[in-house]
Design a protein around this motif. Structure first.
Motif, PDB file in Angstrom:
ATOM      1  N   ILE A  58     100.171  52.247  83.959  1.00 12.25           N
ATOM      2  CA  ILE A  58     100.571  52.075  82.679  1.00 12.25           C
ATOM      3  C   ILE A  58      99.434  52.335  81.638  1.00 12.25           C
ATOM      4  O   ILE A  58      98.196  52.280  82.056  1.00 12.25           O
ATOM      5  N   THR A  59      99.862  52.743  80.529  1.00 17.78           N
ATOM      6  CA  THR A  59      98.941  53.168  79.337  1.00 17.78           C
ATOM      7  C   THR A  59      98.074  51.902  79.141  1.00 17.78           C
ATOM      8  O   THR A  59      98.583  50.837  79.287  1.00 17.78           O
ATOM      9  N   ASP A  60      96.717  52.077  78.225  1.00 18.85           N
ATOM     10  CA  ASP A  60      96.193  50.750  77.799  1.00 18.85           C
ATOM     11  C   ASP A  60      96.918  50.258  76.502  1.00 18.85           C
ATOM     12  O   ASP A  60      97.014  48.828  76.248  1.00 18.85           O
ATOM     13  N   ASP A  61      97.816  50.841  76.103  1.00 14.20           N
ATOM     14  CA  ASP A  61      98.565  50.498  74.834  1.00 14.20           C
ATOM     15  C   ASP A  61      99.850  50.104  75.129  1.00 14.20           C
ATOM     16  O   ASP A  61     100.960  50.008  74.088  1.00 14.20           O
ATOM     17  N   ILE A  62     100.270  49.965  76.331  1.00  9.47           N
ATOM     18  CA  ILE A  62     101.667  49.650  76.868  1.00  9.47           C
ATOM     19  C   ILE A  62     102.273  48.362  75.856  1.00  9.47           C
ATOM     20  O   ILE A  62     101.607  47.576  75.709  1.00  9.47           O
TER      21      ILE A  62
ATOM     22  N   ASP B  53     105.263  65.617  75.882  1.00  9.20           N
ATOM     23  CA  ASP B  53     104.203  64.770  76.572  1.00  9.20           C
ATOM     24  C   ASP B  53     104.815  63.384  76.675  1.00  9.20           C
ATOM     25  O   ASP B  53     104.086  62.324  76.967  1.00  9.20           O
ATOM     26  N   TRP B  54     106.134  63.181  76.234  1.00 14.64           N
ATOM     27  CA  TRP B  54     106.674  61.974  76.276  1.00 14.64           C
ATOM     28  C   TRP B  54     108.218  62.131  76.987  1.00 14.64           C
ATOM     29  O   TRP B  54     108.725  63.259  77.082  1.00 14.64           O
ATOM     30  N   ALA B  55     108.629  60.995  77.778  1.00 19.05           N
ATOM     31  CA  ALA B  55     109.977  61.041  78.391  1.00 19.05           C
ATOM     32  C   ALA B  55     110.500  59.733  78.351  1.00 19.05           C
ATOM     33  O   ALA B  55     109.616  58.831  78.204  1.00 19.05           O
ATOM     34  N   PHE B  56     111.791  59.887  78.549  1.00 20.70           N
ATOM     35  CA  PHE B  56     112.385  58.456  78.656  1.00 20.70           C
ATOM     36  C   PHE B  56     113.436  58.443  79.700  1.00 20.70           C
ATOM     37  O   PHE B  56     113.656  59.394  80.163  1.00 20.70           O
ATOM     38  N   MET B  57     113.546  57.088  80.070  1.00 18.62           N
ATOM     39  CA  MET B  57     114.553  57.027  81.334  1.00 18.62           C
ATOM     40  C   MET B  57     115.285  55.752  81.394  1.00 18.62           C
ATOM     41  O   MET B  57     114.758  54.676  80.995  1.00 18.62           O
ATOM     42  N   ARG B  58     116.462  55.794  81.990  1.00 15.31           N
ATOM     43  CA  ARG B  58     117.175  54.470  82.080  1.00 15.31           C
ATOM     44  C   ARG B  58     117.467  54.201  83.453  1.00 15.31           C
ATOM     45  O   ARG B  58     117.706  55.208  84.199  1.00 15.31           O
ATOM     46  N   ASN B  59     116.839  53.087  83.715  1.00 12.83           N
ATOM     47  CA  ASN B  59     116.876  52.635  85.317  1.00 12.83           C
ATOM     48  C   ASN B  59     117.748  51.495  85.560  1.00 12.83           C
ATOM     49  O   ASN B  59     118.026  50.369  84.866  1.00 12.83           O
ATOM     50  N   TYR B  60     118.616  51.493  86.909  1.00 14.83           N
ATOM     51  CA  TYR B  60     119.222  50.202  87.144  1.00 14.83           C
ATOM     52  C   TYR B  60     118.021  49.778  88.332  1.00 14.83           C
ATOM     53  O   TYR B  60     117.740  50.173  89.230  1.00 14.83           O
ATOM     54  N   VAL B  61     117.781  48.292  88.069  1.00  9.78           N
ATOM     55  CA  VAL B  61     116.760  47.810  89.060  1.00  9.78           C
ATOM     56  C   VAL B  61     117.195  46.471  89.626  1.00  9.78           C
ATOM     57  O   VAL B  61     118.166  45.916  88.929  1.00  9.78           O
ATOM     58  N   ASP B  62     117.230  46.416  90.796  1.00 10.14           N
ATOM     59  CA  ASP B  62     117.591  45.330  91.743  1.00 10.14           C
ATOM     60  C   ASP B  62     116.265  44.772  92.347  1.00 10.14           C
ATOM     61  O   ASP B  62     115.887  45.605  93.376  1.00 10.14           O
ATOM     62  N   VAL B  63     115.965  43.486  92.091  1.00  8.19           N
ATOM     63  CA  VAL B  63     114.804  42.923  92.578  1.00  8.19           C
ATOM     64  C   VAL B  63     114.834  41.704  92.963  1.00  8.19           C
ATOM     65  O   VAL B  63     115.530  40.867  92.278  1.00  8.19           O
TER      66      VAL B  63
ATOM     67  N   LEU C  95     109.664  54.261  78.325  1.00  9.22           N
ATOM     68  CA  LEU C  95     109.155  55.497  77.848  1.00  9.22           C
ATOM     69  C   LEU C  95     108.035  55.833  78.597  1.00  9.22           C
ATOM     70  O   LEU C  95     107.121  54.774  78.773  1.00  9.22           O
ATOM     71  N   VAL C  96     107.764  57.108  79.086  1.00 11.57           N
ATOM     72  CA  VAL C  96     106.473  57.353  79.783  1.00 11.57           C
ATOM     73  C   VAL C  96     105.832  58.520  78.785  1.00 11.57           C
ATOM     74  O   VAL C  96     106.304  59.254  78.126  1.00 11.57           O
ATOM     75  N   ARG C  97     104.533  58.312  79.028  1.00 14.17           N
ATOM     76  CA  ARG C  97     103.799  59.363  78.508  1.00 14.17           C
ATOM     77  C   ARG C  97     102.592  60.103  79.323  1.00 14.17           C
ATOM     78  O   ARG C  97     102.271  59.371  80.148  1.00 14.17           O
ATOM     79  N   LYS C  98     102.673  61.344  79.193  1.00 13.69           N
ATOM     80  CA  LYS C  98     101.519  62.169  79.860  1.00 13.69           C
ATOM     81  C   LYS C  98     100.136  62.086  79.452  1.00 13.69           C
ATOM     82  O   LYS C  98     100.084  62.077  78.060  1.00 13.69           O
ATOM     83  N   ASN C  99      99.164  61.495  79.972  1.00 10.58           N
ATOM     84  CA  ASN C  99      97.850  61.128  79.741  1.00 10.58           C
ATOM     85  C   ASN C  99      97.074  62.632  79.501  1.00 10.58           C
ATOM     86  O   ASN C  99      97.478  63.496  79.813  1.00 10.58           O
TER      87      ASN C  99
ATOM     88  N   TRP D 286     101.417  61.019  84.305  1.00  9.63           N
ATOM     89  CA  TRP D 286     102.571  60.445  83.452  1.00  9.63           C
ATOM     90  C   TRP D 286     102.184  58.655  83.658  1.00  9.63           C
ATOM     91  O   TRP D 286     101.972  58.288  84.718  1.00  9.63           O
ATOM     92  N   GLN D 287     102.252  58.034  82.691  1.00  6.57           N
ATOM     93  CA  GLN D 287     102.190  56.605  82.896  1.00  6.57           C
ATOM     94  C   GLN D 287     103.136  55.906  81.770  1.00  6.57           C
ATOM     95  O   GLN D 287     103.533  56.486  80.991  1.00  6.57           O
ATOM     96  N   LEU D 288     103.631  54.627  82.327  1.00  7.27           N
ATOM     97  CA  LEU D 288     104.496  53.837  81.374  1.00  7.27           C
ATOM     98  C   LEU D 288     103.953  53.427  80.169  1.00  7.27           C
ATOM     99  O   LEU D 288     102.639  53.030  80.123  1.00  7.27           O
ATOM    100  N   ALA D 289     104.387  53.925  79.034  1.00  2.00           N
ATOM    101  CA  ALA D 289     104.021  53.524  77.788  1.00  2.00           C
ATOM    102  C   ALA D 289     104.960  52.387  76.837  1.00  2.00           C
ATOM    103  O   ALA D 289     104.181  51.491  76.116  1.00  2.00           O
ATOM    104  N   ARG D 290     105.974  52.378  77.250  1.00  2.00           N
ATOM    105  CA  ARG D 290     107.002  51.042  76.643  1.00  2.00           C
ATOM    106  C   ARG D 290     108.076  50.855  77.602  1.00  2.00           C
ATOM    107  O   ARG D 290     108.554  51.899  78.180  1.00  2.00           O
ATOM    108  N   ASP D 291     108.478  49.703  77.822  1.00  2.25           N
ATOM    109  CA  ASP D 291     109.451  49.261  78.900  1.00  2.25           C
ATOM    110  C   ASP D 291     110.145  48.013  78.103  1.00  2.25           C
ATOM    111  O   ASP D 291     109.703  47.062  77.868  1.00  2.25           O
TER     112      ASP D 291
END
Length: 124
Positions: free
Chosen positions: A31-35, A76-86, A105-109, A114-119
């Motif tokens: 994850i990014t420092d500014d997540i 350098d940014w991407a977004f993804m939609r996930n279905y999570v089962d935990v 949202l993930v961002r290339k450092n 790639w790191q998570l930037a927003r979730d």
């Protein structure tokens, strides 16, 4: 599939594997420092609070899966939609299962990782 798409999918797989293993250091490296994490009923929070919350989960067994439904790379940014089962099982307690969707949202450092930037986590 592009190299970036593969790298982002690997990021998600690494997150899930590290979470199951209780490997907080690896999760924090993803994850990014500014997540910014957003959860229903909570104020948005960052990396330091996530790290503190992770410490409280030591000793819990975590099992789960994440299925990427949509992934779009935009430079350098991407977004993804996930279905999570935990399912989280605290020591000596009954398992707690949560399922639902996330928008991440993930961002290339600067090193090209790639790191998570927003979730936004809608798991309930």
């Amino acid at each position: 599939m592009t190299d970036d798409e593969r790298a982002i999918r690997d990021l998600v797989d690494t997150w899930m594997t590290a979470s199951k293993a209780g490997d907080t250091a690896t999760v924090l490296s993803l994850i990014t420092d500014d997540i910014v994490f957003m959860l229903p009923g909570h104020e948005p929070f960052g990396k330091a609070q996530f790290a503190e919350m992770s410490k409280k989960q030591q000793g819990m067994r975590i099992e789960g899966s994440s299925k990427i439904i949509e992934l779009q790379v935009l430079g350098d940014w991407a977004f993804m939609r996930n279905y999570v089962d935990v399912t989280v099982t605290p020591p000596g307690a009954a398992p707690i299962r949560r399922t639902g969707y996330t928008l991440t949202l993930v961002r290339k450092n600067a090193e090209g990782r790639w790191q998570l930037a927003r979730d936004a986590n809608l798991v309930a």
